[in-house]
Design an enzyme around this catalytic site. Structure first.
Site, PDB file in Angstrom:
ATOM      1  CG  HIS A 260      -1.984   1.291   1.162  1.00  0.00           C
ATOM      2  ND1 HIS A 260      -3.051   0.974   0.816  1.00  0.00           N
ATOM      3  CD2 HIS A 260      -1.713   2.436   1.716  1.00  0.00           C
ATOM      4  CE1 HIS A 260      -3.755   2.174   0.880  1.00  0.00           C
ATOM      5  NE2 HIS A 260      -2.902   3.114   1.516  1.00  0.00           N
ATOM      6  CD  GLU A 261       1.436   3.347   3.875  1.00  0.00           C
ATOM      7  OE1 GLU A 261       1.561   4.815   2.841  1.00  0.00           O
ATOM      8  OE2 GLU A 261       0.382   3.030   4.558  1.00  0.00           O
ATOM      9  CG  HIS A 264       0.153   6.280  -0.917  1.00  0.00           C
ATOM     10  ND1 HIS A 264      -0.729   6.887  -1.510  1.00  0.00           N
ATOM     11  CD2 HIS A 264      -0.437   5.481   0.339  1.00  0.00           C
ATOM     12  CE1 HIS A 264      -1.934   6.754  -0.643  1.00  0.00           C
ATOM     13  NE2 HIS A 264      -1.602   5.946   0.340  1.00  0.00           N
ATOM     14  CD  GLU A 290      -5.775   5.479   0.321  1.00  0.00           C
ATOM     15  OE1 GLU A 290      -4.699   6.138   0.239  1.00  0.00           O
ATOM     16  OE2 GLU A 290      -5.975   4.177   0.921  1.00  0.00           O
TER      17      GLU A 290
END
Ligand code: ZN
Length: 500
Positions: A260-261, A264, A290
């Site tokens: 997830h990170e 980003h 997101e």
């Protein structure tokens, strides 16, 4: 120097100053000794004041008035548009209100921690009352919108509106809630215990890093560290910080947290660095940000094709997985359930958690819901959407930090991210070939997808607002259908249910 050059020079320096605050913020959440917190608070307050002074500098208004409607290119116009938006927002909210909000939310967060631990909403209520009143005052000061909530939303998702989001979320919830219910009752259910075996932290880190690197996160220009509440912070060109947390007895929280990170981070690392410090070098919106994290975490990282490549490697890294079959593992990492806690929710039910929060906070700001009625409203709507009622307010309306720090208007961006991700992925499959892209994942190759995202989304910075970017990339307005098609296709197969 002409007005445009003066404006950009001033803005770049302001961004340099905020990036210093971002670095101190990263340090505070990773390595700072506890005893340093009072001194750090002073450093942060000083930087915040200096930044605010620069944002509200009256010369910006003069430069803007010379430039608005008189720029030389689409790029200049975008910079002027977004600097104007940020400047006007900063100017409109009186200093007294900014300080009052900072003071109240600092204390409210402490009370919220205690209230949540005790599952005691009444303890938090006076603070929520105060915060809602202050945010309504802020919305009024910002003004210029059809609904007061829109003024708050604008902070996170410029150009969006509560009417548009309400239409989108209604259409989504109508299809999503019954689909989720069907999966809860499906005859085939995952054995989640295979993810709760032994996963030594050092091995998790090695494995997670290798995958992040394969996806395209550049560790020469970034780091991965440990924290309590994971985040990604783009400090500036060549420096992007990811964080995660590991549970030695749970595979998913560390691994999917990293993906997830990393999503980003790949976005931050591929913003055009020549435009650093200006809107053209800044991520489009929180919803688009997101979409990038969700895309790598779920659309890639939870796909069966991805695990065809990575499961044997995971079995090498973690002996506890050696007796597990690939299909059981894939089903387990795609478990769908009636989870009370948003951050533990799966990709099917997650958006229902957001729909609920959006409805409540919009009604709070409009004055249609009084803060004291939040627990009942929460529990009733949760039951309508997910078929169960939270046993207490810790697992209900007290679970999230957002309202206590005044982050009203933030929640919708999470669901928008999921919807944008689905629509972007459909477009990527169209452009790159559905079978070819699936084969890429089976081979552990992500460069074609990443380059597609970089050229269409990352390199654009804030040239377009999110809605326009979506039209440019996908040829259509944001809608819930690509997301529902994706869920139906994937989960009907995994759970062995008919896709209606
Ligand atoms: Zn995120």
């Amino acid at each position: 120097m002409d007005a445009y050059q003066s404006l950009i020079t001033h803005w770049r320096e302001t961004s340099l100053l905020s990036s210093c605050a971002a670095l101190l913020g990263w340090d505070e959440r990773t390595y700072m000794p506890r005893a340093g917190s009072a001194h750090r608070a002073k450093q942060m307050a000083l930087l915040a004041r200096m930044t605010h002074e620069r944002l509200t500098d009256p010369r910006i208004g003069d430069w803007l008035s010379q430039l608005e409607g008189a720029t030389d290119s689409a790029e200049q116009a975008a910079n002027v548009r977004e600097i104007g938006r940020t400047h006007r927002r900063a100017v409109r909210v009186p200093a007294r209100l900014v300080e009052e909000l900072a003071r109240v939310t600092t204390q409210a967060q402490e009370v919220w921690v205690e209230a949540r631990a005790a599952a005691d909403f009444r303890r938090f209520l006076p603070w929520l009352d105060r915060i809602v009143a202050l945010k309504r005052e802020e919305a009024e000061a910002l003004g210029n919108t059809a609904h007061p909530y829109d003024a708050l939303l604008e902070e996170y998702e410029p150009g969006s509106s509560s009417d548009a989001i309400e239409r989108l979320f209604r259409a989504l919830a109508r299809e999503l809630a019954p689909f989720a219910a069907k999966l809860f009752d499906a005859p085939r259910q995952p054995n989640e215990s295979i993810l709760r075996r032994e996963f030594p932290v050092a091995d998790q880190e090695r494995f997670g890093r290798a995958v992040a690197e394969a996806m395209g996160f550049d560790f020469q220009a970034g780091r991965l560290d440990v924290t309590t509440h994971p985040f990604c912070s783009g400090i500036g060109p060549g420096d992007c910080r990811l964080t995660t947390r590991y549970d030695p007895n749970h595979f998913s929280s560390g691994f999917f947290g990293i993906l997830h990170e990393c999503g980003h981070g790949i976005y931050e690392q591929n913003l055009p660095r020549e435009h650093f410090g200006t809107p053209l070098g800044t991520a489009c919106s929180l919803g688009i940000h997101e979409s990038q994290s969700r895309l790598w975490e779920n659309f890639v990282g939870r796909s069966p094709e991805f695990w065809q490549h990575y499961f044997p490697k995971a079995q090498d890294a973690f002996p506890s997985l050696r007796d597990v079959r690939l299909e059981d593992f894939v089903l387990a990492v795609n478990r769908v359930g009636r989870t009370f806690i948003r951050v533990e929710a799966d990709e099917v039910t997650y958006n229902l958690h957001i729909v609920l929060r959006f409805e409540l906070e919009k009604n709070l700001i409009q004055g249609d819901l009084s803060p004291g009625d939040v627990p009942d409203a929460w529990n009733q709507r949760f039951h309508e959407l997910l078929g169960v009622r939270p046993p207490n307010d810790r697992e209900g309306c007290l679970q999230d930090i957002h309202w206590s720090f005044g982050g009203i208007g933030y929640f919708p961006t999470y669901a928008l991210g999921n919807l944008y991700a689905a629509q972007f992925m459909e477009a990527a499959r169209r452009d790159l070939g559905e079978a070819e892209l699936a084969e890429d994942f089976r081979q552990g190759r992500f460069n074609r997808l990443r380059e597609w995202l970089v050229s269409r989304i990352h390199r654009q910075g804030q040239l377009y607002r999110a809605e326009e970017l979506c039209r440019q990339v996908t040829g259509a307005d944001l809608n819930h259908q690509p997301f529902m098609r994706y869920l139906r296709g994937k989960y009907s197969r995994l759970y062995g249910v008919l896709p209606d």
